[in-house]
Enzyme design. Structure first.
Site, mmCIF file in Angstrom:
data_model
loop_
_atom_site.group_PDB
_atom_site.id
_atom_site.type_symbol
_atom_site.label_atom_id
_atom_site.label_comp_id
_atom_site.label_asym_id
_atom_site.label_seq_id
_atom_site.Cartn_x
_atom_site.Cartn_y
_atom_site.Cartn_z
ATOM 1 N N HIS A 17 -13.078 15.739 8.917
ATOM 2 C CA HIS A 17 -13.778 15.145 7.765
ATOM 3 C C HIS A 17 -15.153 14.596 8.201
ATOM 4 O O HIS A 17 -16.062 14.467 7.378
ATOM 5 C CB HIS A 17 -12.977 13.981 7.175
ATOM 6 C CG HIS A 17 -11.846 14.395 6.283
ATOM 7 N ND1 HIS A 17 -10.711 15.000 6.755
ATOM 8 C CD2 HIS A 17 -11.682 14.271 4.941
ATOM 9 C CE1 HIS A 17 -9.881 15.225 5.729
ATOM 10 N NE2 HIS A 17 -10.449 14.790 4.619
ATOM 11 N N CYS B 199 -12.324 14.282 14.003
ATOM 12 C CA CYS B 199 -11.666 14.484 12.709
ATOM 13 C C CYS B 199 -12.585 15.410 11.922
ATOM 14 O O CYS B 199 -13.800 15.210 11.906
ATOM 15 C CB CYS B 199 -11.496 13.153 11.974
ATOM 16 S SG CYS B 199 -10.908 13.346 10.270
ATOM 17 N N ASP C 206 -5.925 22.223 6.616
ATOM 18 C CA ASP C 206 -6.207 20.809 6.902
ATOM 19 C C ASP C 206 -5.410 20.001 5.881
ATOM 20 O O ASP C 206 -4.804 20.567 4.958
ATOM 21 C CB ASP C 206 -7.716 20.540 6.732
ATOM 22 C CG ASP C 206 -8.083 19.075 6.954
ATOM 23 O OD1 ASP C 206 -7.628 18.485 7.945
ATOM 24 O OD2 ASP C 206 -8.811 18.500 6.117
ATOM 25 N N SER C 207 -5.458 18.679 6.026
ATOM 26 C CA SER C 207 -4.801 17.832 5.030
ATOM 27 C C SER C 207 -5.582 17.820 3.712
ATOM 28 O O SER C 207 -5.029 17.475 2.675
ATOM 29 C CB SER C 207 -4.718 16.405 5.571
ATOM 30 O OG SER C 207 -6.019 15.936 5.871
ATOM 31 N N GLU D 250 -12.863 11.673 1.704
ATOM 32 C CA GLU D 250 -12.096 12.464 0.731
ATOM 33 C C GLU D 250 -12.414 12.000 -0.689
ATOM 34 O O GLU D 250 -12.458 12.770 -1.633
ATOM 35 C CB GLU D 250 -10.599 12.329 1.050
ATOM 36 C CG GLU D 250 -9.699 13.303 0.372
ATOM 37 C CD GLU D 250 -9.708 14.732 0.970
ATOM 38 O OE1 GLU D 250 -9.431 15.641 0.192
ATOM 39 O OE2 GLU D 250 -9.981 14.939 2.153
ATOM 40 N N CYS E 105 -7.834 20.727 11.623
ATOM 41 C CA CYS E 105 -7.499 19.313 11.491
ATOM 42 C C CYS E 105 -7.151 18.814 12.890
ATOM 43 O O CYS E 105 -6.321 19.417 13.576
ATOM 44 C CB CYS E 105 -6.300 19.185 10.553
ATOM 45 S SG CYS E 105 -5.584 17.538 10.516
HETATM 46 N N1 DGL Z 1 -9.248 16.066 8.788
HETATM 47 C C1 DGL Z 1 -8.122 15.651 9.520
HETATM 48 C C2 DGL Z 1 -8.373 15.482 10.994
HETATM 49 O O1 DGL Z 1 -9.163 16.199 11.510
HETATM 50 C C3 DGL Z 1 -7.164 14.672 8.949
HETATM 51 C C4 DGL Z 1 -7.589 13.486 8.206
HETATM 52 C C5 DGL Z 1 -6.376 12.839 7.569
HETATM 53 O O2 DGL Z 1 -5.764 13.500 6.718
HETATM 54 O O3 DGL Z 1 -6.000 11.718 7.950
HETATM 55 O O4 DGL Z 1 -7.803 14.706 11.667
#
Ligand code: DGL
Length: 280
Positions: free
Chosen positions: A201, A199, A23-24, A167, A86
């Site tokens: 997150h 997402c 993931d990021s 984050e 992600c």
């Molecule tokens: N967690 C990621 C997603 O599912 C990316 C969030 C990000 O880095 O902008 O999209």
């Protein structure tokens, strides 16, 4: 960049190898921890591309290139499966990674399992999706779900402040509540039967979203649906790990305190974090 993937992966994958997850940033930890809850013997090689975070406002070409480098790194760690944990990377890089890694290792994304669950469960009506700008602008959820079930209408809005907010550790407080409410109060989300957290997150703010809707609609977690798909895949291919596994390994492209804290929260007993810049 294709040469990065040209690493020759000759060995057949085995059940005791780790699952590669990326993931990021910390978002993919929600996927890895859902996998671990369902399959406690599995272990992970996790890559958080914190140097390029957030992915949500980056170009599809950049995300594809970073995803290829990360996949190559995970192949080098001899993983038995790669999970793109992600939504943004799944939107832009799933098709190319799947193609490049054909015959080497299976790739599972977060969007297909979630879209398939929704298209099957809901017969008609409106479904909402929130996610990063990249995921929402790609219209991937709209296209996938409406193709699978023509009676469903998918409405979506980007919620770009949420991933950086999470984050940074801002959730379950007044700031996060205000931001979430102002995003979800929009007309787009009126009369929906369910909302997809598009997402990885967002499972960290699922409780707040549940409270906002007071249980009136289903709040769908893409991390959960992906973990279910991973279990199905490992079971079907006799790749479920047995007991006595080695430790999880966590890598980040840039060290961040929030990542360090999060790995310890999610994976108490075995959080070893290393900085690994793949783009030096
Ligand atoms: N967690 C990621 C997603 O599912 C990316 C969030 C990000 O880095 O902008 O999209």
């Amino acid at each position: 960049m294709a040469f990065f993937i040209s690493y020759i992966y000759t060995q057949e994958v085995k059940a005791n190898q780790a699952i590669g997850v990326f993931d990021s940033g910390i978002g993919g930890l929600t996927v890895a921890s859902s996998i671990q809850r369902k399959m406690p013997h599995e272990r992970f090689v996790y890559f958080g591309d914190t140097a390029h975070l957030p992915y949500g406002d980056k170009s599809p070409a950049a995300i594809r290139a970073w995803s290829k480098s990360i996949a190559d790194f995970l192949l080098g760690k001899k993983v038995k499966l790669i999970v793109i944990a992600c939504n943004t990377a799944s939107s832009h890089a799933y098709a190319s990674l799947k193609n490049l890694l054909k015959g080497k290792v299976e790739v599972i994304d977060v969007i297909n399992p979630t879209a398939e669950y929704v298209a099957k469960k809901y017969t008609k009506g409106r479904i909402g999706v929130i996610g990063t700008k990249g995921t929402i602008q790609s219209r991937i959820y709209v296209k996938r779900i409406e193709k699978l079930n023509k009676k469903l209408k998918v409405t979506s809005n980007a919620t770009p402040l949420l991933a950086p907010m999470i984050e940074e550790g801002y959730f379950n407080n007044n700031i996060s509540k205000t931001i979430i409410k102002s995003y979800l109060d929009k007309k787009t989300f009126q009369n929906i039967q369910a909302i997809i957290l598009g997402c990885t997150h967002y499972p960290l703010i699922k409780r707040e979203i549940d409270e906002l809707y007071q249980g009136r609609i289903e709040v769908i977690d893409s991390a959960e649906k992906t973990a279910e798909r991973v279990k199905e895949y490992l079971e079907a291919n006799s790749l479920l790990a047995g007991a006595n596994q080695k430790k999880n390994q966590f890598f980040v492209s840039d060290y961040t305190e929030s990542f360090d804290k999060s790995t310890k929260i999610f994976f108490k007993r075995s959080a070893s974090l290393k900085k690994m810049n793949l783009w030096r």
